[in-house]
Design a protein around this motif. Sequence first.
Motif, mmCIF file in Angstrom:
data_model
loop_
_atom_site.group_PDB
_atom_site.id
_atom_site.type_symbol
_atom_site.label_atom_id
_atom_site.label_comp_id
_atom_site.label_asym_id
_atom_site.label_seq_id
_atom_site.Cartn_x
_atom_site.Cartn_y
_atom_site.Cartn_z
ATOM 1 N N ARG A 278 0.835 -1.210 0.000
ATOM 2 C CA ARG A 278 0.000 0.000 0.000
ATOM 3 C C ARG A 278 0.867 1.255 0.000
ATOM 4 N NH1 ARG A 278 -3.940 0.997 5.060
ATOM 5 N NH2 ARG A 278 -1.907 0.789 6.090
ATOM 6 N N ARG A 279 1.971 1.278 0.814
ATOM 7 C CA ARG A 279 2.828 2.479 0.840
ATOM 8 C C ARG A 279 3.573 2.671 -0.463
ATOM 9 N NH1 ARG A 279 8.115 3.236 1.594
ATOM 10 N NH2 ARG A 279 8.504 1.133 2.381
ATOM 11 N N LEU A 280 4.121 1.560 -1.024
ATOM 12 C CA LEU A 280 4.863 1.676 -2.271
ATOM 13 C C LEU A 280 3.946 2.082 -3.423
ATOM 14 C CD1 LEU A 280 7.192 -1.446 -1.930
ATOM 15 C CD2 LEU A 280 7.816 0.960 -1.652
ATOM 16 N N THR A 281 2.697 1.569 -3.390
ATOM 17 C CA THR A 281 1.740 1.974 -4.425
ATOM 18 C C THR A 281 1.461 3.471 -4.342
ATOM 19 O OG1 THR A 281 0.717 -0.222 -4.395
ATOM 20 C CG2 THR A 281 -0.564 1.568 -5.336
ATOM 21 N N ALA A 282 1.363 3.982 -3.119
ATOM 22 C CA ALA A 282 1.127 5.430 -2.956
ATOM 23 C C ALA A 282 2.316 6.226 -3.480
ATOM 24 C CB ALA A 282 0.868 5.738 -1.490
ATOM 25 N N GLN A 283 3.560 5.762 -3.251
ATOM 26 C CA GLN A 283 4.743 6.475 -3.753
ATOM 27 C C GLN A 283 4.773 6.455 -5.277
ATOM 28 O OE1 GLN A 283 8.189 4.726 -1.943
ATOM 29 N NE2 GLN A 283 7.845 5.705 0.054
ATOM 30 N N VAL A 284 4.451 5.294 -5.878
ATOM 31 C CA VAL A 284 4.486 5.210 -7.339
ATOM 32 C C VAL A 284 3.428 6.119 -7.950
ATOM 33 C CG1 VAL A 284 4.063 3.671 -9.294
ATOM 34 C CG2 VAL A 284 5.500 2.923 -7.397
ATOM 35 N N LEU A 285 2.241 6.172 -7.356
ATOM 36 C CA LEU A 285 1.195 7.044 -7.891
ATOM 37 C C LEU A 285 1.563 8.520 -7.715
ATOM 38 C CD1 LEU A 285 -2.065 5.192 -6.710
ATOM 39 C CD2 LEU A 285 -1.140 5.342 -9.036
ATOM 40 N N ALA A 286 2.335 8.855 -6.638
ATOM 41 C CA ALA A 286 2.738 10.255 -6.445
ATOM 42 C C ALA A 286 3.908 10.630 -7.343
ATOM 43 C CB ALA A 286 3.106 10.467 -4.968
ATOM 44 N N ALA A 287 4.839 9.679 -7.609
ATOM 45 C CA ALA A 287 6.005 9.953 -8.471
ATOM 46 C C ALA A 287 6.230 8.756 -9.361
ATOM 47 C CB ALA A 287 7.239 10.228 -7.616
ATOM 48 N N PRO A 288 5.553 8.680 -10.514
ATOM 49 C CA PRO A 288 5.646 7.506 -11.375
ATOM 50 C C PRO A 288 7.061 7.181 -11.825
ATOM 51 C CG PRO A 288 3.824 8.921 -12.030
ATOM 52 C CD PRO A 288 4.603 9.703 -11.037
ATOM 53 N N GLY A 289 7.918 8.107 -11.957
ATOM 54 C CA GLY A 289 9.254 7.832 -12.446
ATOM 55 C C GLY A 289 10.259 7.582 -11.357
ATOM 56 N N ALA B 207 12.245 5.617 -8.081
ATOM 57 C CA ALA B 207 12.810 4.277 -7.905
ATOM 58 C C ALA B 207 11.878 3.336 -7.154
ATOM 59 C CB ALA B 207 14.135 4.402 -7.148
ATOM 60 N N ALA B 208 10.749 3.866 -6.643
ATOM 61 C CA ALA B 208 9.825 3.031 -5.874
ATOM 62 C C ALA B 208 9.122 1.995 -6.744
ATOM 63 C CB ALA B 208 8.782 3.905 -5.193
ATOM 64 N N ARG B 209 9.136 2.190 -8.091
ATOM 65 C CA ARG B 209 8.440 1.230 -8.947
ATOM 66 C C ARG B 209 9.115 -0.132 -8.884
ATOM 67 N NH1 ARG B 209 4.605 1.291 -12.648
ATOM 68 N NH2 ARG B 209 4.365 3.545 -12.470
ATOM 69 N N GLY B 210 10.442 -0.160 -8.856
ATOM 70 C CA GLY B 210 11.131 -1.440 -8.759
ATOM 71 C C GLY B 210 10.861 -2.115 -7.434
ATOM 72 N N GLN B 211 10.858 -1.324 -6.352
ATOM 73 C CA GLN B 211 10.536 -1.899 -5.042
ATOM 74 C C GLN B 211 9.103 -2.449 -5.004
ATOM 75 O OE1 GLN B 211 11.294 1.164 -2.166
ATOM 76 N NE2 GLN B 211 13.512 1.291 -2.644
ATOM 77 N N LEU B 212 8.164 -1.731 -5.708
ATOM 78 C CA LEU B 212 6.770 -2.188 -5.743
ATOM 79 C C LEU B 212 6.650 -3.546 -6.446
ATOM 80 C CD1 LEU B 212 3.763 -1.756 -5.257
ATOM 81 C CD2 LEU B 212 3.682 -0.419 -7.377
ATOM 82 N N ALA B 213 7.421 -3.710 -7.528
ATOM 83 C CA ALA B 213 7.373 -4.981 -8.241
ATOM 84 C C ALA B 213 7.865 -6.128 -7.358
ATOM 85 C CB ALA B 213 8.182 -4.893 -9.518
ATOM 86 N N GLU B 214 8.969 -5.883 -6.634
ATOM 87 C CA GLU B 214 9.471 -6.920 -5.738
ATOM 88 C C GLU B 214 8.469 -7.228 -4.607
ATOM 89 O OE1 GLU B 214 13.173 -5.534 -4.342
ATOM 90 O OE2 GLU B 214 14.203 -5.683 -6.280
ATOM 91 N N GLN B 215 7.846 -6.155 -4.086
ATOM 92 C CA GLN B 215 6.888 -6.364 -2.992
ATOM 93 C C GLN B 215 5.637 -7.093 -3.461
ATOM 94 O OE1 GLN B 215 7.375 -5.949 0.203
ATOM 95 N NE2 GLN B 215 5.328 -6.817 0.564
ATOM 96 N N ARG B 216 5.247 -6.827 -4.705
ATOM 97 C CA ARG B 216 4.090 -7.544 -5.233
ATOM 98 C C ARG B 216 4.354 -9.056 -5.286
ATOM 99 N NH1 ARG B 216 2.086 -3.733 -10.324
ATOM 100 N NH2 ARG B 216 1.016 -2.133 -9.042
ATOM 101 N N ALA B 217 5.573 -9.443 -5.611
ATOM 102 C CA ALA B 217 5.899 -10.877 -5.618
ATOM 103 C C ALA B 217 5.791 -11.469 -4.211
ATOM 104 C CB ALA B 217 7.292 -11.086 -6.182
ATOM 105 N N VAL B 218 6.269 -10.689 -3.203
ATOM 106 C CA VAL B 218 6.154 -11.157 -1.818
ATOM 107 C C VAL B 218 4.679 -11.271 -1.414
ATOM 108 C CG1 VAL B 218 6.701 -10.607 0.575
ATOM 109 C CG2 VAL B 218 8.391 -10.199 -1.210
#
Length: 789
Positions: free
Chosen positions: A85-96, A98-109
């Motif tokens: 939920r936090r990483l999704t909020a960061q990606v939506l606030a700043a799409p470009g 580095a949080a997008r890579g962390q979000l992808a890893e967290q989605r796998a977890v």
Amino acid sequence: MGDGNGLTEPAGDAPRRLKGARRLKLRTVLLIVVFVPSLTFAPLLASGMSQLATQWQAEKVQMDLATATVGRPAAELLFSLDLERRLTAQVLAAPGSAARGQLAEQRAVTDRAVAAFRPLTGLDAENAQEGLLDAVARTDRGLTGLAEQRRSVDAGLSSAQRAFDYYSGVLESDLAVLTALGKTDEGEVNRQAQALVDLYWVVYMLGREDAVLARGWEAGRLTRTEYGIVTDAIGTRNHLMRSRVIPALTGDETRYAAMTNSRAWQTLTTLEGRLVASGGVADQVTLRDDGAAWRSAMDEVTGQLRELLDLRFANLSRIGYDHATMVFTVFVIISTIGLLALVLVFFTSWRLTAVLRRRILHLRREAQELQERLPEVVARLERGEDVDVDAEVRPLRTTPDELGELGQALNLASRSAVLTAVRQAEQHRGFQRMLQRIARRTQILIGLQLKKLDELERRHEDPEVLEGLFDLDHLTARLRRYEENLVILGGGQPQRRWRKPVHLLDVLRAAQGEVQDYRRISIDVEGEPWIAERAVGPLVHVLAELMENATAFSRPMTPVEVRAAPVSRGVAVEIEDRGLGMEPEQYEAANELLRSPPRLDVMTHADDVRLGLYVVARLSASLGLKVELRTSAFGGTRVIVLLPESLVVERPPTAAAPAPRAAQVPPEAPEPVGASRDEGELPARTRGRAMASVSAAGPPDRAAAPPPGRGPLPQRVRQASLAAELRVPSDRQERTGEESWAVRDQPRRSGATIGAFQRQSRRRRTGDDAFTPGAGGSAEPSPPTTEDR
């Protein structure tokens, strides 16, 4: 040593212990037998064992669900979704960023956590915590939209608030699962589990606050709604920590009580204080560039909370399993003690019951022997034997206790029963002898009365006087049968005897002549059966009783049909009326009485209307007859009397064969007056033939000679209409042992005979020679006379 009750138990002396147990008072034995099972109370023990086993099983299942089966997958899902939920909020606030890579890893977890959680929807509801399955189902339904939500975020179609609301809803459903896991059947486990649930809510509130601030640090501001979410999360978290979590910490958990005083927690608190102070009243709240400090403090505080959660989770698991183990231990101990108590109860009860059983069985055997001896004594008394009461009663050896008193009472009861049976038998025999003497004397008077009626019938020729004499003769014959009933009920047998066989038709007519309403009875006999001489008297009596019963229990104008025919095992006589009949159970009772005639006590059955059935049963048993009552096709009763082959004989060679039915003169053609007969031939009654032509043998009386040109007046010949076997010998000495019997013809035959006799007599006296019989030659029938007997 003694116990005060007369019980002495030397060690190693089993016979003496058994002997001592026999001297126990019955009250003491019963108290032991009753109170030992009552104290152990086996049903309550079984119920308690069942409850303990159920509680142990339920607690064990609930702890397995809370720690391994559901607890860990639900906790991992909570942490994974919170971080996503936090990483999704960061990606939506700043799409470009580095949080997008962390979000992808967290989605796998998160996917791994979801895959571990999904099988929980198939849990067995038995012994599970209340509301657990519903919470799991709601969480599973929320997870079905996770893939769609992710695609919307990646495509930029989902707003930050929408993504926040979705993740928050799924997380709250997961928290409901963790909350339900804390509702176990054990109070201490529930109390400890509540602090663990509060810690999960603290983590959720921190994650909620972090998710909102994640997009606020990028934009440098918060909306008024986002500001409200943050402040609410801060207040709720602080309340839970200070009021519920920290006070509930015990043991090794107390070191985390100072967690709120740590540098990271203080930094977090300071930044939150600045945020709250800068809120103001504007639509937006401006944030300082404190994102890096917030992230550092947030990660450290989250780590501390997870450590406390793990420790609390381990302690809770230990407490829950320890309590379940304690319940199981109690269950084993109580079961062992209960089983030992039951074994003690069974052993004690068996020992005491064995003693009582032997003594009581001894008394029962004595009572059974008395039960077997008493009927034998009664049977001997019935046979007229003398019975010695002292020799028949064997007293029991008694003991000085309650069972000994019972044995003494049994001795008294045995003696009293035998003595009473002897007295009753003597009284019954005396009454029977008195009854038979009275009946025999009455029979003598009845015989004299019949003799007197015979003389009067021979002396008088007036039709009216003769009719009255015939009625008296008929009533006297019935009275003689009733007196014979008294003799039979008194244990005697009928005295009438025959020295030759008798035709069955004559036997049926004789029985018909002893019935009050004899005119209603019609007789039909197939063949020419003859009855043995020894069975004639009792058979006439049996048939008369059954015929009278048929006429008495049917309407006055309805006929009673009597049919006789040879069968494979003898001769069957059927008596059928058209009355109301009886109920099936009444038929069964009457047939049982006829099959097994009981010993009748006349004094106790004086008012019984079935005395006739008793007489029939006694006579049938003595002759070997089989009598059965059935339902008639007309609604009345049909009685079947089966005469065995031993009672049916061949026609005697000296007996004249009866005229065949085809050769009998019909009622319309009576024999004319003065018809010639062979000399010495006795007149024979036939259907519809009058007796006007019957005259006495020998020269006619000159004084009674008719006028010239007229025939002689008809005179009655004694016993002219009877079969040779039923005629009474003229010798006076022979009549002493053999009484006369009434053999009556069918109603129209008897009526035709007497009516023709009366009409012809009147015409002869008035000088009228023109004698013409009426149609059928019949008049009002009257009872058979003594000459017919």
